[in-house]
Design a protein around this motif. Sequence first.
Motif, mmCIF file in Angstrom:
data_model
loop_
_atom_site.group_PDB
_atom_site.id
_atom_site.type_symbol
_atom_site.label_atom_id
_atom_site.label_comp_id
_atom_site.label_asym_id
_atom_site.label_seq_id
_atom_site.Cartn_x
_atom_site.Cartn_y
_atom_site.Cartn_z
ATOM 1 N N ALA A 299 -0.147 4.516 -10.084
ATOM 2 C CA ALA A 299 1.810 3.495 -10.566
ATOM 3 C C ALA A 299 2.051 3.093 -11.167
ATOM 4 O O ALA A 299 3.307 4.057 -10.494
ATOM 5 C CB ALA A 299 0.948 2.099 -8.956
ATOM 6 N N PRO A 300 1.672 3.020 -12.365
ATOM 7 C CA PRO A 300 3.123 3.338 -13.716
ATOM 8 C C PRO A 300 3.650 4.502 -13.562
ATOM 9 O O PRO A 300 4.473 4.426 -14.405
ATOM 10 C CB PRO A 300 2.307 2.699 -14.735
ATOM 11 C CG PRO A 300 0.347 2.573 -14.007
ATOM 12 C CD PRO A 300 0.303 3.515 -12.647
ATOM 13 N N LEU A 301 2.952 5.763 -13.167
ATOM 14 C CA LEU A 301 3.767 7.210 -13.138
ATOM 15 C C LEU A 301 5.619 7.248 -11.928
ATOM 16 O O LEU A 301 5.439 8.143 -12.212
ATOM 17 C CB LEU A 301 2.982 8.246 -13.310
ATOM 18 C CG LEU A 301 2.180 8.419 -14.303
ATOM 19 C CD1 LEU A 301 1.034 9.365 -13.117
ATOM 20 C CD2 LEU A 301 1.783 8.033 -15.429
ATOM 21 N N ARG A 302 5.815 5.946 -11.702
ATOM 22 C CA ARG A 302 6.798 5.912 -10.609
ATOM 23 C C ARG A 302 7.947 6.422 -11.577
ATOM 24 O O ARG A 302 8.389 6.404 -12.059
ATOM 25 C CB ARG A 302 6.993 4.263 -9.790
ATOM 26 C CG ARG A 302 8.528 3.960 -9.278
ATOM 27 C CD ARG A 302 8.373 2.627 -8.796
ATOM 28 N NE ARG A 302 8.810 1.584 -10.105
ATOM 29 C CZ ARG A 302 9.880 1.820 -10.825
ATOM 30 N NH1 ARG A 302 10.697 2.070 -10.292
ATOM 31 N NH2 ARG A 302 9.755 0.569 -11.687
ATOM 32 N N PRO A 303 8.380 8.067 -10.212
ATOM 33 C CA PRO A 303 10.247 8.166 -11.086
ATOM 34 C C PRO A 303 10.973 7.662 -11.119
ATOM 35 O O PRO A 303 10.818 6.040 -10.274
ATOM 36 C CB PRO A 303 9.439 9.225 -10.093
ATOM 37 C CG PRO A 303 8.332 9.709 -9.084
ATOM 38 C CD PRO A 303 7.579 8.069 -9.844
ATOM 39 N N GLU A 307 12.208 2.995 -5.589
ATOM 40 C CA GLU A 307 11.861 1.849 -6.303
ATOM 41 C C GLU A 307 9.994 1.580 -6.436
ATOM 42 O O GLU A 307 9.356 2.507 -5.602
ATOM 43 C CB GLU A 307 12.587 0.636 -4.918
ATOM 44 C CG GLU A 307 14.294 1.281 -5.219
ATOM 45 C CD GLU A 307 14.673 0.477 -6.239
ATOM 46 O OE1 GLU A 307 14.137 -0.234 -6.827
ATOM 47 O OE2 GLU A 307 15.958 1.220 -6.390
ATOM 48 N N LYS A 308 9.875 -0.103 -7.211
ATOM 49 C CA LYS A 308 8.445 0.409 -6.625
ATOM 50 C C LYS A 308 8.039 0.094 -5.302
ATOM 51 O O LYS A 308 6.688 0.270 -5.561
ATOM 52 C CB LYS A 308 8.876 -0.662 -7.447
ATOM 53 C CG LYS A 308 6.869 -1.419 -8.082
ATOM 54 C CD LYS A 308 6.456 -2.616 -8.180
ATOM 55 C CE LYS A 308 5.486 -3.658 -9.247
ATOM 56 N NZ LYS A 308 5.530 -4.546 -10.129
ATOM 57 N N GLU A 309 8.208 -0.607 -4.535
ATOM 58 C CA GLU A 309 7.648 -1.236 -3.069
ATOM 59 C C GLU A 309 7.816 0.541 -2.704
ATOM 60 O O GLU A 309 6.744 0.877 -1.655
ATOM 61 C CB GLU A 309 8.075 -1.897 -2.637
ATOM 62 C CG GLU A 309 8.065 -3.184 -2.594
ATOM 63 C CD GLU A 309 6.651 -3.184 -2.893
ATOM 64 O OE1 GLU A 309 5.623 -2.926 -1.589
ATOM 65 O OE2 GLU A 309 5.618 -4.114 -3.582
ATOM 66 N N GLN A 310 9.007 1.259 -2.818
ATOM 67 C CA GLN A 310 8.568 2.393 -2.310
ATOM 68 C C GLN A 310 7.931 3.519 -3.104
ATOM 69 O O GLN A 310 7.262 4.549 -1.932
ATOM 70 C CB GLN A 310 10.051 3.353 -2.462
ATOM 71 C CG GLN A 310 10.452 4.535 -1.989
ATOM 72 C CD GLN A 310 11.882 5.192 -1.888
ATOM 73 O OE1 GLN A 310 12.651 4.718 -3.091
ATOM 74 N NE2 GLN A 310 12.093 6.434 -1.219
ATOM 75 N N ALA A 314 4.798 5.123 -1.274
ATOM 76 C CA ALA A 314 4.442 6.645 -0.879
ATOM 77 C C ALA A 314 3.229 7.334 -1.394
ATOM 78 O O ALA A 314 2.048 8.534 -1.273
ATOM 79 C CB ALA A 314 5.472 7.995 -2.334
ATOM 80 N N LEU A 315 2.091 6.586 -2.273
ATOM 81 C CA LEU A 315 0.805 6.612 -3.040
ATOM 82 C C LEU A 315 -0.038 6.229 -1.706
ATOM 83 O O LEU A 315 -1.332 7.571 -2.043
ATOM 84 C CB LEU A 315 0.773 5.919 -4.180
ATOM 85 C CG LEU A 315 1.324 6.255 -5.604
ATOM 86 C CD1 LEU A 315 1.642 5.319 -6.165
ATOM 87 C CD2 LEU A 315 1.112 7.577 -5.813
ATOM 88 N N THR A 316 0.306 5.112 -1.156
ATOM 89 C CA THR A 316 -0.568 4.927 -0.018
ATOM 90 C C THR A 316 -0.193 5.642 1.448
ATOM 91 O O THR A 316 -1.743 6.128 1.789
ATOM 92 C CB THR A 316 0.078 3.696 0.969
ATOM 93 O OG1 THR A 316 0.128 2.086 -0.238
ATOM 94 C CG2 THR A 316 -0.524 2.947 1.328
ATOM 95 N N GLU A 317 0.661 6.986 0.930
ATOM 96 C CA GLU A 317 0.466 7.318 2.560
ATOM 97 C C GLU A 317 -0.323 8.859 1.578
ATOM 98 O O GLU A 317 -0.776 9.625 2.368
ATOM 99 C CB GLU A 317 2.786 8.205 2.484
ATOM 100 C CG GLU A 317 3.047 7.604 3.132
ATOM 101 C CD GLU A 317 4.610 7.976 3.781
ATOM 102 O OE1 GLU A 317 5.254 8.599 3.243
ATOM 103 O OE2 GLU A 317 5.292 6.804 3.778
ATOM 104 N N CYS A 318 -0.357 9.261 0.606
ATOM 105 C CA CYS A 318 -1.148 10.250 0.469
ATOM 106 C C CYS A 318 -2.262 10.082 0.695
ATOM 107 O O CYS A 318 -3.214 10.458 0.894
ATOM 108 C CB CYS A 318 -0.837 10.032 -0.844
ATOM 109 S SG CYS A 318 0.609 10.718 -2.163
ATOM 110 N N LEU A 319 -3.042 8.473 0.449
ATOM 111 C CA LEU A 319 -4.348 8.112 0.897
ATOM 112 C C LEU A 319 -4.481 8.589 2.791
ATOM 113 O O LEU A 319 -5.525 8.025 3.037
ATOM 114 C CB LEU A 319 -4.672 6.753 0.693
ATOM 115 C CG LEU A 319 -6.094 6.474 0.580
ATOM 116 C CD1 LEU A 319 -7.265 7.207 -0.040
ATOM 117 C CD2 LEU A 319 -6.423 4.865 -0.136
ATOM 118 N N GLU A 320 -3.179 8.243 3.226
ATOM 119 C CA GLU A 320 -3.248 8.010 5.288
ATOM 120 C C GLU A 320 -4.188 9.537 5.799
ATOM 121 O O GLU A 320 -4.626 9.768 6.269
ATOM 122 C CB GLU A 320 -2.152 8.502 5.743
ATOM 123 C CG GLU A 320 -1.666 6.430 5.205
ATOM 124 C CD GLU A 320 -0.865 6.299 5.602
ATOM 125 O OE1 GLU A 320 -0.040 7.401 6.791
ATOM 126 O OE2 GLU A 320 -0.241 5.142 5.854
#
Length: 481
Positions: A299-303, A307-310, A314-320
């Motif tokens: 999470a700290p590697l956010r470009p 946005e933080k929630e976005q 995006a990370l959650t979608e990877c886990l899907e």
Amino acid sequence: MQFNPRYPTLSPKLFHHQQPVPLKGAKSGHFNEALANQLNWSEEDKQSWIEICSGQKTFAEFEPLAMVYAGHQFGQWAGQLGDGRGLLIAQILDRNNQTIDLHLKGAGSTPYSRMGDGRAVLRSTIREYLAGHALNNLGVPSSHSVGFTSSEQGVQREKLERGAMLLRTSDCHIRLGHFEWINQYQSELLPEFTQKCIEWHYPECLEAEQPILAFAHKVIQRTAVMIAKWQLVGFAHGVMNTDNLNITGSTLDFGPYGFMERFRPNWINNHSDHHARYTYQQQPSIGHWNLWNWLNNLAPLRPENYEKEQWKEALTECLEHYEPTFLEHYKLGLSQKMGLPSFHKDSFDCAMAFLRILQTEQLDYTQSFIRLQNKKYEVIKDDCLDRRQFESFLSQYEHIRQGQDIVELNAAMQTANPVYILRNHMMQKAIELAEKNDFSEVERLFTLLSQPFKKQVKFETSADLQPLPSDVPEVMVSCSS
């Protein structure tokens, strides 16, 4: 050897340099010459294998180091961990020009040993040596070992045991727990560390629009495939802590593992697992849980353009992608084991019906598939108390196979169903003899497991093909090693 020292180029906060402390009176245990050849070992290296595998000889090209990492153990945050008895003694290029770690286990205490003595005992060393060999030859990504040495020097566990050392190889010793340690204790190292992980292990992700997301997806995908392969061969890792999973999806850290014999998905193969967290049937969900924890550390590697929630979404979608990837490979592999067409709508249900019979009747997982492959239907039915349940399954099974390319399906079965797995009682016999300086049974099992899909009458014994009788207690394995 052709050295390629990469890990020492990272921040020195991530490791501690030190030399191994050899055991007294090191002697030959077993040597994997085929693997040494794959690693481009010279004749001089192979002549010196006992010295290398016992910590007596290190290399000027690589200063040995112990890694620091953290982890969740049995679902609880365990804080700082690390290589408490192992040292990375080299990184070299194999014949495929791939960088391989040489990791010496039992090499003495390190700053990360906590209350441990930094040693390994002969029984656990043999178990890891044979397990890596078995899984690799079953087609399951895993660490491997060049060799192990034994010693007359005693190591205190529940009782005084013989000390030993193992030279383990792996494509990667970077664990999910490395990211947990960095985020908790040295968060400023995270960007560079992650970048190096991508460059070294997933360089194709550098071309992606968002390399971090591509990296996360690859790690998730490989882990899902690895666990699917575990399930298909009936392997239960036993200690799926976050510090025991690496980022390349290759099996690491063999403790109280076991290969399924009688089909009991809730079998607890680690007698320290009081809540049955790491049973065979739990492995897919625990893999998901571990990866969810790991993703939080990205999470700290956010470009800047997220946005933080976005970024979190995006990370959650990877886990899907984890569950469908696991199911895709598991269903395909199970269809191959059954000799069923993977595209047929009823193949998976039929396979599940077969597994339910194995579970209800407590039949041997590996040999039941071999009997199915060899069309020994009456033998399976004779082992069933509920013969009608098997007859119902067989009717559906033969109906699905009707009109299919049977030659192709049977060929798939032969490549998917091992004749031999590494049963605990097989290992126990090898260990008991080795403790008396007789390594002949280690050699026999090593040879047998080199070709697990091929019948080897010359090397097998009847005990290799079946579980212990139901009135004989199972071999219990603990985390002690």
